[in-house]
Scaffold this active site. Structure first.
Site, short mmCIF file in Angstrom:
data_model
loop_
_atom_site.label_atom_id
_atom_site.label_comp_id
_atom_site.label_asym_id
_atom_site.label_seq_id
_atom_site.Cartn_x
_atom_site.Cartn_y
_atom_site.Cartn_z
N ASN A 148 46.26 32.48 32.49
CA ASN A 148 44.81 32.53 32.19
C ASN A 148 44.50 32.90 30.75
OD1 ASN A 148 45.73 35.12 32.84
ND2 ASN A 148 43.75 35.78 33.60
N SER A 174 54.69 28.95 33.41
CA SER A 174 55.32 27.62 33.35
C SER A 174 54.34 26.56 32.86
CB SER A 174 55.79 27.20 34.74
OG SER A 174 56.58 28.21 35.25
N GLY A 222 50.28 39.55 36.06
CA GLY A 222 50.30 38.51 37.09
C GLY A 222 49.58 39.01 38.33
N SER A 223 49.80 38.32 39.43
CA SER A 223 49.09 38.69 40.65
C SER A 223 49.76 39.91 41.30
CB SER A 223 49.12 37.51 41.62
OG SER A 223 50.45 37.28 42.00
N GLU A 244 50.52 44.80 35.06
CA GLU A 244 49.08 44.53 34.94
C GLU A 244 48.76 43.46 35.97
OE1 GLU A 244 46.95 46.01 33.16
OE2 GLU A 244 48.09 47.00 31.59
N CYS A 278 41.34 38.57 34.69
CA CYS A 278 41.65 39.70 35.57
C CYS A 278 40.49 40.68 35.59
CB CYS A 278 42.92 40.40 35.11
SG CYS A 278 42.81 40.96 33.42
N GLU A 455 48.36 48.66 28.54
CA GLU A 455 48.44 47.80 27.37
C GLU A 455 47.26 48.20 26.49
OE1 GLU A 455 49.05 43.69 28.76
OE2 GLU A 455 51.17 44.21 28.83
#
Ligand code: NAD
Length: 475
Positions: A148, A174, A222-223, A244, A278, A455
């Site tokens: 994203n 990817s 990621g998820s 995260e 997110c 982060e």
């Protein structure tokens, strides 16, 4: 054909396999890239370890100087990199420019911290001894990034890692490797030594990074299910982790709020990046007295969002990144509608937009049942459920009723209400009367199932160091 970057060189996959990157707005082929695997990760990890030997031993001032020069060179290429990001990801060219700019700025922000690592002197009971707490880089760090915000989320990991003296094996998603490769190539052209940042591509490289014995820390965005899997795998070598993960950020608007400002922030917060963020505002709770007016303002704003190919400067919302992602959001909306929800605005796919693209209209939904998927799951696309609340107590209860805890916001002119929001919202971030921007200066990260570790900010920088206690005796 694009290649991976290992030890500063363009690298094909050991297997020789490749896969295609397609434009989400048209389905057209953008490029072909190597489909890397564990052998390639091993090569990259060894290259990163070799580079660590010299990179970590440079003076911090020298690292700062190199990083500033490399960042400036990368920033001179924003106009080339941004269209590449739009072609592979779908986002509008304006959003891509902001993101590419942020990549370089993030490297520069952390470069300024490189020579500001501080330790401590600690007095010990025996006066012939002397205690110190030092901070050292960790070693080779893995960075795993979603699709994203491919550049921002890569820089969030790479920048603090290398500023602190570590080296990196970076795995973009990817489906979005191309702009990331261009950014890292620009850093190397700008003087970043070979092997300090290596880029591997292909789905299988993710688990290979998490399980590689030379990689000492992994930062994943990621998820939540991916985070759980990564944490389980990382246990085998007790790897340090920053996770995260997903979010379903609530926003509470009270009667006394500045509704114009709130509508603007909510519209950006929900529809920026086609809702695929997110920290997007994913659930809206509005007090009864403000409800009708705010809804009207939100509808007016949503109706101005022109959906189209991100390369068209008139587009305000690009396509969704993948067909699967679009189908997921459509299913969440459909479930709500079947159970009585209504569209206050939008819904469906735009008429006339490219048939091959993954376009989806912005949607605002009301009367969504409390146990609908839209309230309970992460809605990773441009659909916003809105619910009336009686008062702040009800808003806070609903806001905290999910397993997520990433961001949150509250709009009110009452200091007391704002303060309750700040102390009671279960989230790693609370914006009060403010647009949901993750500032460089403030640590960003979730609580509950949105993950842990930070982060941004000094905190992120220090999470790429480890402390060592030292006792000097015989003094
Ligand atoms: P994803 O979890 O499917 O993939 C993220 C990255 O992890 C990709 O590079 C993927 O290849 C890799 N990966 C997948 N399985 C792995 C495994 N078993 N081991 C190692 N790596 C693995 O997420 P996505 O669909 O690319 O991105 C969307 C998700 O990311 C959403 O849930 C969103 O909320 C979240 N996100 C979180 C933040 C945050 O800062 N908290 C920011 C952006 C996105």
């Amino acid at each position: 054909m694009a290649t991976m970057i290992i030890e500063g060189e363009r690298a094909k996959a050991a297997s020789g396999e490749t896969y295609e990157i397609r434009n989400p707005a048209s389905g057209e082929l953008v490029d072909e890239v190597p489909k890397g695997g564990p052998v390639d990760v091993d090569r990259a990890a060894r290259a990163a370890l070799k580079a660590f030997e010299t990179w970590s031993k440079l003076t911090a001032a020298k690292r700062r100087e190199i990083l500033h020069k490399a960042a400036a060179h990368m920033l001179s290429k924003v106009d080339e990199i941004a269209p590449l990001l739009t072609k592979e990801q779908g986002k509008t060219i304006l959003e891509s420019r902001i993101e590419a700019q942020r990549f370089g700025e993030n490297i520069a922000w952390f470069a300024d911290l490189a020579d500001k690592i501080h330790g401590e002197h600690v007095t010990l009971p025996d006066l012939t001894t002397y205690g110190l707490v030092l901070r050292r880089p960790i070693g080779v760090c893995g960075a795993i990034v979603p699709w994203n915000f491919p550049l921002t989320l890569a820089a969030n990991k790479v920048a603090p890692a290398i500023a602190a003296g570590n080296t990196v094996v970076l795995k973009p998603s990817s489906t979005t490797p191309l702009a990331t490769l261009a950014c890292v190539e620009a850093l190397i052209e700008g003087g970043l030594p070979e092997g300090v940042v290596n880029v591997v591509l292909g789905q299988a490289t993710g688990e290979a990074i998490v399980t590689h014995p030379l990689i000492r820390k992994v930062a994943l965005t990621g998820s939540t299910p991916t985070g759980k899997r990564v944490m389980a795998l990382a246990a085998a070598n007790l790897k340090k982790l920053t996770l995260e993960l997903g979010g379903s950020d609530p926003c509470i608007v009270l009667d006394d709020a500045d509704l114009e400002a709130a509508a603007r922030a909510i519209s950006v917060g929900r529809f920026f990046n086609c809702g695929q963020a997110c920290l997007a505002i994913k659930r809206l709770y509005v007090q009864e007295g403000a409800y009708d007016e705010l809804l009207e303002k939100l509808v007016a704003r949503a109706s101005k969002l022109k959906v189209g190919d991100g390369l068209d400067p008139a587009s305000r919302m690009g396509p969704m990144h993948t067909e699967t992602q679009r189908a997921e959001v459509e299913a969440q909306v459909e479930e709500a509608v079947k159970r009585g929800a209504r569209f206050a605005y939008g819904g469906g796919r735009p008429q006339g937009a490219g048939q091959a693209g993954n376009f989806l209209n912005p949607a605002i939904l009301v009367d969504v049942p409390d146990d609908a998927r839209m309230w309970k799951e992460e809605v990773f696309g441009p659909a916003l459920p809105v619910r009336r609340i009686k008062d702040l107590d009800e808003g806070l209860k609903l806001a905290n009723s999910t397993s997520f805890g990433l961001g949150s916001s509250i709009w009110t002119s009452s200091m007391a209400a704002a303060q309750r929001g700040v102390s009671e919202l279960e989230a790693g971030y609370t914006w009060v009367n403010a647009l949901q921007i993750a500032h460089d200066e403030l640590p960003f990260g979730g609580t509950k199932e949105s993950g842990f570790g930070k982060e941004h900010g000094l905190e992120a920088f220090y999470q790429y160091t480890e402390q060592k206690s030292v006792v000097y005796g015989g003094l």
